[in-house]
Design a protein around this motif. Structure first.
Motif, mmCIF file in Angstrom:
data_model
loop_
_atom_site.group_PDB
_atom_site.id
_atom_site.type_symbol
_atom_site.label_atom_id
_atom_site.label_comp_id
_atom_site.label_asym_id
_atom_site.label_seq_id
_atom_site.Cartn_x
_atom_site.Cartn_y
_atom_site.Cartn_z
ATOM 1 N N THR A 65 0.841 -1.198 0.000
ATOM 2 C CA THR A 65 0.000 0.000 0.000
ATOM 3 C C THR A 65 0.868 1.238 0.000
ATOM 4 O O THR A 65 1.952 1.259 0.568
ATOM 5 C CB THR A 65 -0.904 0.060 1.251
ATOM 6 N N SER A 66 0.372 2.270 -0.661
ATOM 7 C CA SER A 66 1.077 3.540 -0.612
ATOM 8 C C SER A 66 0.398 4.466 0.384
ATOM 9 O O SER A 66 0.998 5.416 0.862
ATOM 10 C CB SER A 66 1.124 4.193 -1.988
ATOM 11 N N HIS A 67 -0.878 4.181 0.683
ATOM 12 C CA HIS A 67 -1.632 4.963 1.657
ATOM 13 C C HIS A 67 -2.442 4.000 2.525
ATOM 14 O O HIS A 67 -3.016 3.048 2.013
ATOM 15 C CB HIS A 67 -2.602 5.934 0.966
ATOM 16 N N ILE A 69 -5.227 4.601 3.952
ATOM 17 C CA ILE A 69 -6.647 4.832 3.698
ATOM 18 C C ILE A 69 -6.830 4.993 2.197
ATOM 19 O O ILE A 69 -6.114 5.775 1.561
ATOM 20 C CB ILE A 69 -7.138 6.101 4.428
ATOM 21 N N PRO A 70 -7.770 4.261 1.591
ATOM 22 C CA PRO A 70 -7.962 4.397 0.147
ATOM 23 C C PRO A 70 -8.315 5.839 -0.231
ATOM 24 O O PRO A 70 -9.115 6.491 0.432
ATOM 25 C CB PRO A 70 -9.127 3.461 -0.166
ATOM 26 N N LEU A 71 -7.703 6.329 -1.300
ATOM 27 C CA LEU A 71 -7.953 7.680 -1.768
ATOM 28 C C LEU A 71 -8.628 7.630 -3.131
ATOM 29 O O LEU A 71 -8.369 6.743 -3.927
ATOM 30 C CB LEU A 71 -6.638 8.462 -1.900
ATOM 31 N N SER A 72 -9.476 8.596 -3.369
ATOM 32 C CA SER A 72 -10.054 8.720 -4.702
ATOM 33 C C SER A 72 -10.216 10.194 -5.004
ATOM 34 O O SER A 72 -10.468 11.002 -4.108
ATOM 35 C CB SER A 72 -11.399 8.004 -4.783
ATOM 36 N N ASN A 73 -10.060 10.536 -6.268
ATOM 37 C CA ASN A 73 -10.231 11.920 -6.670
ATOM 38 C C ASN A 73 -11.712 12.265 -6.733
ATOM 39 O O ASN A 73 -12.520 11.487 -7.230
ATOM 40 C CB ASN A 73 -9.601 12.174 -8.042
ATOM 41 N N VAL A 74 -12.046 13.427 -6.236
ATOM 42 C CA VAL A 74 -13.412 13.904 -6.320
ATOM 43 C C VAL A 74 -13.443 14.920 -7.448
ATOM 44 O O VAL A 74 -12.872 15.998 -7.340
ATOM 45 C CB VAL A 74 -13.864 14.552 -4.988
#
Length: 111
Positions: A65-67, A69-74
């Protein structure tokens, strides 16, 4: 680069020795004192020990994992809206030429 008596002072079982640090310093053309070689030997060996500990836990069934917490662009949907006409866009420009903004040259030459 002077050879040091610390070159053989590594504890048994360590991967980084003072001789290795002195050799790497010579390749990088960095002059190190005996104290610096000794300190770097300890620090680099400590880093390798900690990497080995992480490698023991990081098995194939643990995803990388790089983060945490999963990230997503809004992003918003790209919708066509009312746009300015050419005349409206250029109406407040200090100078225009051929339907474009005219700006002063920054390279010292007129183009």
């Amino acid at each position: 680069m002077p050879e040091t008596s610390a070159a053989n002072s590594a504890a048994p079982g360590t991967e980084i020795t003072a001789e290795t640090v002195a050799h790497l310093a010579g390749l990088a053309r960095i002059a190190l004192t005996d104290a610096e070689v000794e300190g770097l030997t300890f620090e680099l060996d400590s880093i390798l020990t900690n990497i080995a500990k992480v490698s023991e836990v990081a098995t194939a069934d643990v995803p990388a994992t790089s983060h945490p917490i999963p990230l997503s662009n809004v992003t918003r949907v790209d919708e066509i809206a009312d746009v300015l006409t050419l005349d409206e866009a250029l109406q407040n420009a200090p100078a225009t030429a051929d339907g474009m903004f005219r700006v002063s040259s920054i390279l010292g030459e007129e183009q």
